[in-house]
Design a protein around this motif. Structure first.
Motif: not given
Length: 99
Positions: A11-15
């Motif tokens: 899962s991607s974590i947005h900056r």
């Protein structure tokens, strides 16, 4: 019988969700408070000296706030938490116990 393990889910974590909230490279609240103070200084006194003093104060404080945010973007919150700590915590098992 030996099955290969399933691949891990990614899962991607947005900056934008994990970065500190900075404005002009400094802490947002401190920068806006400094801007408000310098604008009040300039418009209340209404002299050329106050304009020069307010501008110089703005430049110096913004530079200091940027240096502070560069070393640690959360330094203001860490300092505020630090001053809430007591100098001595008594070695009691419960904080409400009178001994």
């Amino acid at each position: 019988m030996n099955e290969a393990p399933a691949p891990l889910a990614r899962s991607s974590i947005h900056r934008a969700l994990s970065r500190p909230n900075l404005l002009l490279g400094a802490d947002r609240e401190l920068l806006m408070l400094t801007g408000l103070a310098t604008v009040i200084l300039v418009f209340v006194v209404l002299t050329w000296f106050s304009v020069l003093l307010g501008s110089a104060l703005w430049v110096v404080v913004v530079a200091a706030l940027r240096m502070m945010a560069k070393s640690d973007p959360l330094m203001r919150r860490v300092y505020l938490r630090h001053i809430r700590y007591r100098a001595l915590y008594r070695p009691t098992p419960m904080p409400w116990r009178n001994s």
